[in-house]
Scaffold this motif. Sequence first.
Motif, PDB file in Angstrom:
ATOM      1  N   SER A 139      71.467 103.434  69.431  1.00 19.76           N
ATOM      2  CA  SER A 139      71.950 102.043  69.526  1.00 19.76           C
ATOM      3  C   SER A 139      71.136 101.054  68.638  1.00 19.76           C
ATOM      4  N   LEU A 140      72.086 100.665  68.224  1.00 21.14           N
ATOM      5  CA  LEU A 140      71.636  99.351  67.114  1.00 21.14           C
ATOM      6  C   LEU A 140      72.845  98.257  67.036  1.00 21.14           C
ATOM      7  N   VAL A 183      76.920  97.096  70.008  1.00 22.51           N
ATOM      8  CA  VAL A 183      77.647  95.933  70.835  1.00 22.51           C
ATOM      9  C   VAL A 183      78.324  95.082  70.092  1.00 22.51           C
ATOM     10  N   VAL A 184      79.400  94.582  70.355  1.00 23.25           N
ATOM     11  CA  VAL A 184      80.229  93.687  69.308  1.00 23.25           C
ATOM     12  C   VAL A 184      79.562  92.376  69.579  1.00 23.25           C
ATOM     13  N   ASP A 185      79.080  91.554  68.605  1.00 24.92           N
ATOM     14  CA  ASP A 185      78.653  90.404  68.486  1.00 24.92           C
ATOM     15  C   ASP A 185      79.209  89.422  67.696  1.00 24.92           C
ATOM     16  N   LEU A 186      79.999  88.344  68.250  1.00 24.01           N
ATOM     17  CA  LEU A 186      80.727  87.268  67.585  1.00 24.01           C
ATOM     18  C   LEU A 186      80.228  86.613  66.919  1.00 24.01           C
ATOM     19  N   ASP A 187      78.988  86.411  66.751  1.00 19.38           N
ATOM     20  CA  ASP A 187      78.260  85.661  65.922  1.00 19.38           C
ATOM     21  C   ASP A 187      77.806  86.295  64.410  1.00 19.38           C
ATOM     22  N   HIS A 188      78.090  87.591  64.318  1.00 20.13           N
ATOM     23  CA  HIS A 188      78.040  88.297  63.195  1.00 20.13           C
ATOM     24  C   HIS A 188      79.351  88.710  62.518  1.00 20.13           C
ATOM     25  N   ASP A 189      79.432  88.828  61.200  1.00 20.02           N
ATOM     26  CA  ASP A 189      80.714  89.099  60.468  1.00 20.02           C
ATOM     27  C   ASP A 189      81.057  90.367  60.772  1.00 20.02           C
ATOM     28  N   PRO A 190      82.497  90.791  61.312  1.00 22.02           N
ATOM     29  CA  PRO A 190      82.669  92.126  61.537  1.00 22.02           C
ATOM     30  C   PRO A 190      82.471  93.162  60.484  1.00 22.02           C
ATOM     31  N   VAL A 191      83.041  92.816  59.457  1.00 17.65           N
ATOM     32  CA  VAL A 191      82.952  93.659  58.165  1.00 17.65           C
ATOM     33  C   VAL A 191      81.791  94.013  57.786  1.00 17.65           C
ATOM     34  N   GLU A 192      80.923  92.835  57.525  1.00 20.30           N
ATOM     35  CA  GLU A 192      79.589  92.955  57.376  1.00 20.30           C
ATOM     36  C   GLU A 192      78.668  93.897  58.142  1.00 20.30           C
ATOM     37  N   THR A 193      78.906  93.771  59.386  1.00 22.23           N
ATOM     38  CA  THR A 193      78.317  94.503  60.587  1.00 22.23           C
ATOM     39  C   THR A 193      78.669  96.063  60.197  1.00 22.23           C
ATOM     40  N   TYR A 194      79.973  96.386  60.054  1.00 24.77           N
ATOM     41  CA  TYR A 194      80.484  97.679  59.959  1.00 24.77           C
ATOM     42  C   TYR A 194      80.040  98.188  58.717  1.00 24.77           C
ATOM     43  N   GLU A 195      79.990  97.587  57.698  1.00 25.98           N
ATOM     44  CA  GLU A 195      79.477  98.278  56.354  1.00 25.98           C
ATOM     45  C   GLU A 195      78.081  98.474  56.181  1.00 25.98           C
ATOM     46  N   SER A 204      79.644 108.995  63.589  1.00 30.49           N
ATOM     47  CA  SER A 204      80.549 108.122  64.330  1.00 30.49           C
ATOM     48  C   SER A 204      80.030 106.906  64.597  1.00 30.49           C
ATOM     49  N   ILE A 205      80.918 105.841  64.948  1.00 23.13           N
ATOM     50  CA  ILE A 205      80.208 104.502  65.411  1.00 23.13           C
ATOM     51  C   ILE A 205      81.009 104.403  66.708  1.00 23.13           C
ATOM     52  N   GLY A 206      80.353 103.806  67.744  1.00 22.71           N
ATOM     53  CA  GLY A 206      80.822 103.191  68.857  1.00 22.71           C
ATOM     54  C   GLY A 206      80.964 101.819  69.142  1.00 22.71           C
ATOM     55  N   LEU A 207      82.017 101.128  68.989  1.00 22.02           N
ATOM     56  CA  LEU A 207      81.856  99.760  68.938  1.00 22.02           C
ATOM     57  C   LEU A 207      82.025  99.293  70.486  1.00 22.02           C
ATOM     58  N   LEU A 208      81.239  98.780  71.172  1.00 25.47           N
ATOM     59  CA  LEU A 208      81.263  98.469  72.446  1.00 25.47           C
ATOM     60  C   LEU A 208      81.492  96.986  72.898  1.00 25.47           C
ATOM     61  N   LEU A 209      82.488  96.741  73.776  1.00 21.17           N
ATOM     62  CA  LEU A 209      82.551  95.257  74.291  1.00 21.17           C
ATOM     63  C   LEU A 209      81.435  95.020  75.115  1.00 21.17           C
ATOM     64  N   PRO A 210      80.662  93.691  75.045  1.00 20.48           N
ATOM     65  CA  PRO A 210      79.594  93.509  75.837  1.00 20.48           C
ATOM     66  C   PRO A 210      79.940  93.622  77.548  1.00 20.48           C
ATOM     67  N   LEU A 211      79.039  94.100  78.069  1.00 19.74           N
ATOM     68  CA  LEU A 211      79.314  94.281  79.530  1.00 19.74           C
ATOM     69  C   LEU A 211      79.421  92.867  80.386  1.00 19.74           C
ATOM     70  N   ALA A 212      80.380  92.524  80.766  1.00 17.83           N
ATOM     71  CA  ALA A 212      80.909  91.277  81.162  1.00 17.83           C
ATOM     72  C   ALA A 212      81.832  91.442  82.494  1.00 17.83           C
ATOM     73  N   THR A 226      91.685  85.300  71.197  1.00 16.91           N
ATOM     74  CA  THR A 226      91.239  86.648  71.299  1.00 16.91           C
ATOM     75  C   THR A 226      90.271  86.941  70.357  1.00 16.91           C
ATOM     76  N   PRO A 227      89.064  86.356  70.704  1.00 20.71           N
ATOM     77  CA  PRO A 227      87.759  86.621  69.577  1.00 20.71           C
ATOM     78  C   PRO A 227      87.559  87.965  69.573  1.00 20.71           C
ATOM     79  N   TYR A 228      87.554  88.784  70.550  1.00 20.21           N
ATOM     80  CA  TYR A 228      86.989  90.090  70.290  1.00 20.21           C
ATOM     81  C   TYR A 228      88.107  90.949  69.743  1.00 20.21           C
ATOM     82  N   ALA A 229      89.257  90.981  69.932  1.00 25.86           N
ATOM     83  CA  ALA A 229      90.466  91.499  69.219  1.00 25.86           C
ATOM     84  C   ALA A 229      90.361  91.044  67.673  1.00 25.86           C
ATOM     85  N   ASP A 230      90.194  89.885  67.472  1.00 24.93           N
ATOM     86  CA  ASP A 230      90.066  89.365  66.122  1.00 24.93           C
ATOM     87  C   ASP A 230      88.756  90.048  65.208  1.00 24.93           C
TER      88      ASP A 230
END
Length: 411
Positions: A139-140, A183-195, A204-212, A226-230
């Motif tokens: 987990s990271l 875990v998806v964090d909206l404060d961080h750039d998505p492509v930067e996080t992925y790369e 494999s990478i598991g992208l998890l929506l925050p438990l809420a 739709t911030p998480y979809a974006d």
Amino acid sequence: MAAARAAGHRPHPIRQFVLKTRSRCNLACTYCYVYEMADQGWRDQPTAMTPATTARAAQRIAEHAAAHDLPRIDLVLHGGEPLLTAPARLAAPVDAVRAAVAGAAPRTRVTATVQTNGTLLTRGRLAALAAAGIRVGVSLDGGLPVHNTRRVDHAGRPGFASAARGLRLLARHPQSYAGVLCVVDLDHDPVETYESLLAFTPPSIGLLLPLANWSAPPPGHDPDRTPYADWLLAVFERWWHDGVRRTRIRLFEEIIALLLGLPTTTETLGLTPAATAVIETDGSIEQADSLKSAYEGAAATGMTLDTHSFDQLLDHPGLAARQLGRDALAARCRACELVEVCGGGHYPHRYRAGEGFRQPSVYCTDLQPLIRHIAAAVQRAAQTARTATEAPATRTRATEAPAVHPPAVAS
């Protein structure tokens, strides 16, 4: 339950067993659902699972595998932090289950993984896990220190450097490498996080929506946005259009499989019945850990290895509700054209205090554009492939044919 059985509902056997070998962790991540959210039951758990409890768990698992003639069961060593166990004892729970299953259900194959924060990975631990055929998931929150500021130890010190060292070591043992959960964090750039995660070469990478849920919404939640979809679609576009597929992204592959009508094993999407049981360090039997994010005792069943079998767990109303598929969903979800893919979303995400789980997911407005966008990408790819393989003489007729829509998303 008697009425449900009379109406024709049949239980689905447990296929994944999560063994909580440790109830404490060397990190204190500020968003952890085990320690920082609604359920604080960990405080009453023994710090480690004893050999006697492990043996009893193995017996119960083998009993269940034999009763249902299961072709395969999956074990997950979990915590807390399971690598707090000494290297010589790491594989003991898996060895015990395999021995018991070999005696009671010899046709059942046992697979095993350990889910860890990565900070305690060493050559010795990796060698012990590899020798036992136990794969390692880490987990990271991203591949850079800035992505992991909330993953700290009990003194507030960052854990990223140790986790990165562990991951680099793990990457040199691809046969043992299960992948990375993030875990998806909206404060961080998505492509930067992925790369940045790709630097650790995860299979494999598991992208998890925050438990809420509706009573405790996720960061940035807004029914009009739709911030998480974006965020996820930015990663999808990078991943989908990459010339070389450098890793699998489970969320996207699960959506694609569901769109194509293929079976999946996920409980986060689709209508696949829940098939996971958790065994705590004291031998109590619980439902999936993720339910702990909803309210105190949400995962509890009142059952223990000494007093109950896993077949009895199948009659627990909480588990049965998560095996009902479409019948357990809110009316709005049942009427939705995306229901076969979305499945109402992850069960804990549906909770609202005082009303229970029969709601749409708190991420409903994000899941819809995510699924539709991926469906359109798959359809375009299929059309391109079809056009490329058609003979010129038949291409005209093909272009005049009605459009083919992926399942559940036709307008």
